[in-house]
Design an enzyme around this catalytic site. Structure first.
Site, short mmCIF file in Angstrom:
data_model
loop_
_atom_site.label_atom_id
_atom_site.label_comp_id
_atom_site.label_asym_id
_atom_site.label_seq_id
_atom_site.Cartn_x
_atom_site.Cartn_y
_atom_site.Cartn_z
N VAL A 104 0.82 -1.21 0.00
CA VAL A 104 0.00 0.00 0.00
C VAL A 104 0.86 1.27 0.00
CG1 VAL A 104 -1.92 -1.20 1.09
CG2 VAL A 104 -0.26 -0.03 2.53
N LYS A 105 2.13 1.12 0.35
CA LYS A 105 3.07 2.26 0.38
C LYS A 105 2.45 3.51 0.97
CE LYS A 105 6.11 0.60 -3.35
NZ LYS A 105 5.38 -0.61 -3.79
N ARG A 106 1.74 3.36 2.08
CA ARG A 106 1.15 4.50 2.74
C ARG A 106 2.20 5.20 3.59
NH1 ARG A 106 -2.30 3.12 -0.85
NH2 ARG A 106 -4.49 2.82 -0.31
N ASP B 108 4.29 5.24 -6.35
CA ASP B 108 4.83 3.91 -6.58
C ASP B 108 5.65 4.01 -7.86
OD1 ASP B 108 4.95 0.88 -6.96
OD2 ASP B 108 3.77 1.06 -5.14
#
Lengths: 309, 309
Positions: A104-106, B108
């Site tokens: 999710v690369k939050r 991303d």
């Protein structure tokens, strides 16, 4: 959850995570058509197609692998129905005994980062009740905002026995624009790696690994070697194997002497294996069997590289 | 969309964005209870509560402000129902003529970043049809992964006439851990700001501003002054006013001589104004009127600071 990840890796003898990044161009025609017949060419139809596609792959490979990594962007682009497909995928994989890494690369600050941590790893309070929203086992986290952004995740991980992988050195060509810049002679990814090691000190599983891991791309094996030493107790999630160019021999530096400490991701190399020449004989109908064959080949590639080091 | 943002700012005379970050502790008791009566203490109940709360605020302030900034984490923590409330909020604000900045801090690489861009700003292809998923006007983007992560957003912005705000110098106390580190004598946030300026060159609106903006916190006015010069054509989204400590006088450096170039966010300072002593007389029932009063006060604070510079 780091303990379960290690247990699953030992059980399967495969430090492999399958990236469930279902692009529509990967989904076989018969699945797409069936979904469109039921729901039309709608977001619901697209979501049904990627869910059925995922289910086929998971059913074909779950006994061979310890973990999956659904990339939430690929679901988010289909709006609410896409998010429902994401949640169904997470739940189904957990039912199958797989560890689920939400890619999710939050990352945000304070109460906002806490909300993301709650959304993906924790439980949200609603009046007197508490609910898990997406409820993955691990989540990937972006470190650009500093420890204010990461610490709320650590808090939730401690409470829920979950884990994170912090972006350190990503697998893409331009990752160096920022991550490789030198600060007092040291690249930024190394500074972030030092933070990962420090955060991990207080977040140890029952063995010798912490539940604060790091992302380091297979495309940068030399950096992997260095980061292995900087973060000896961190699990490294290694993207970039296969389609992005990383090879088995590049991976040995990411592992510790105990054969653990890394888990290698492959996404399209597995889930769209049937579109590669090597696995084309499976055909579209056999896409899940092709994925299984690709997992077996990947497992052997990594095992051979580790045996030869 | 940068043109519409500027038009809205001129029309309202208020370079203000209201952060729709609905934490449950901000939602007045009567709204929470009504939602729980209808849906129970469930995720649906929570989502209904934050949606009704948002709607009340938007109805009370939409004629005074150019834009809103819903923070997606606050919705994501309530799972699918929360995401539905996010989408309803986006749509409702757009109907009211507001510019919607999705504070999603996504980022991303390659096709994944493109999927995020499509999810929040673009249209996704499903067979022969195309759909907007969340369809905000702007999105915030995290630069840690380098230009591979940002360029897919630029592509979608060009196609759809939308825009982004790239995180440059965030408002939180620990933002300096990474962002202030010096590379060849220059802080990292300045390097990112230079990239923002370069990306913006090819992404100009019809006036003198690009649709590639930057986030620089009100809590760092000195850095704001520098970044204003580094990125003369970028709009700066300025969080950290009010609750986080930024004051009107701190903000003047973020604006250009034309009185444009910055838009200042306040979240809890507006939406939970009724919980502050100054606006307590509105009471819980008057939370939306309190928000309106807080917007008026903020507008005056900023106007006075700009007049006195």
């Amino acid at each position: 959850m780091i303990d379960k990840l290690i247990e699953n890796i030992k059980k399967t003898n495969a430090p492999i995570v399958v990236g469930l990044d279902p692009m529509m161009k990967f989904v076989p025609e018969h699945i797409r058509q069936a979904a469109f017949r039921e729901y039309g060419e709608t977001l619901e139809g697209a979501a049904e197609a990627i869910w059925q596609y995922n289910k086929g792959i998971v059913d074909a490979v779950y006994d061979l692998i310890p973990a999956v990594k659904p990339q939430i962007a690929m679901y988010e682009q289909f709006g609410i129905p896409g998010m429902i497909a994401f949640k169904k995928t997470v739940d189904y994989c957990k039912e199958k005994g797989l560890v689920v890494i939400g890619d999710v690369k939050r990352g945000d600050i304070g109460s906002t980062s806490e909300a993301y941590a709650v959304a993906h790893l924790g439980k949200v309070q609603v009046g007197s009740k508490a609910y898990g929203a997406f409820d993955e086992d691990f989540a990937t986290v972006n470190p650009y905002l500093g420890s204010d952004g990461v610490k709320p995740f650590l808090k939730v991980c401690k409470e829920e026995k979950k884990g994170i992988f912090v972006l350190v050195k990503t697998s893409n060509p331009s990752s160096g624009e920022l991550q490789d810049r030198l600060v007092d002679g040291k690249p930024i990814y190394e500074l972030v790696g030092e933070q990962v090691a420090a955060w991990g000190e207080e977040c140890m599983g029952s063995g010798s690994y912490s539940y604060v891991g790091a992302v380091v791309g297979a495309t940068y094996p030399e950096q992997g070697r260095i980061m292995r030493k900087v973060m000896p107790k961190a699990f490294i999630l290694v993207p970039g194997y296969g389609a992005q160019g990383g090879k088995g021999a590049d991976l040995v530096h990411f592992f510790n002497e105990d054969g653990l400490g890394a888990i290698v991701n492959s996404s399209r190399g597995i889930i769209a294996a049937y579109q590669q020449e090597q696995y084309a004989h499976f055909g579209e109908q056999g896409y899940a069997d092709a994925a299984r064959a690709a997992v077996v080949a990947m497992r052997e590639d990594i095992a051979e590289a580790l045996n030869n080091r």
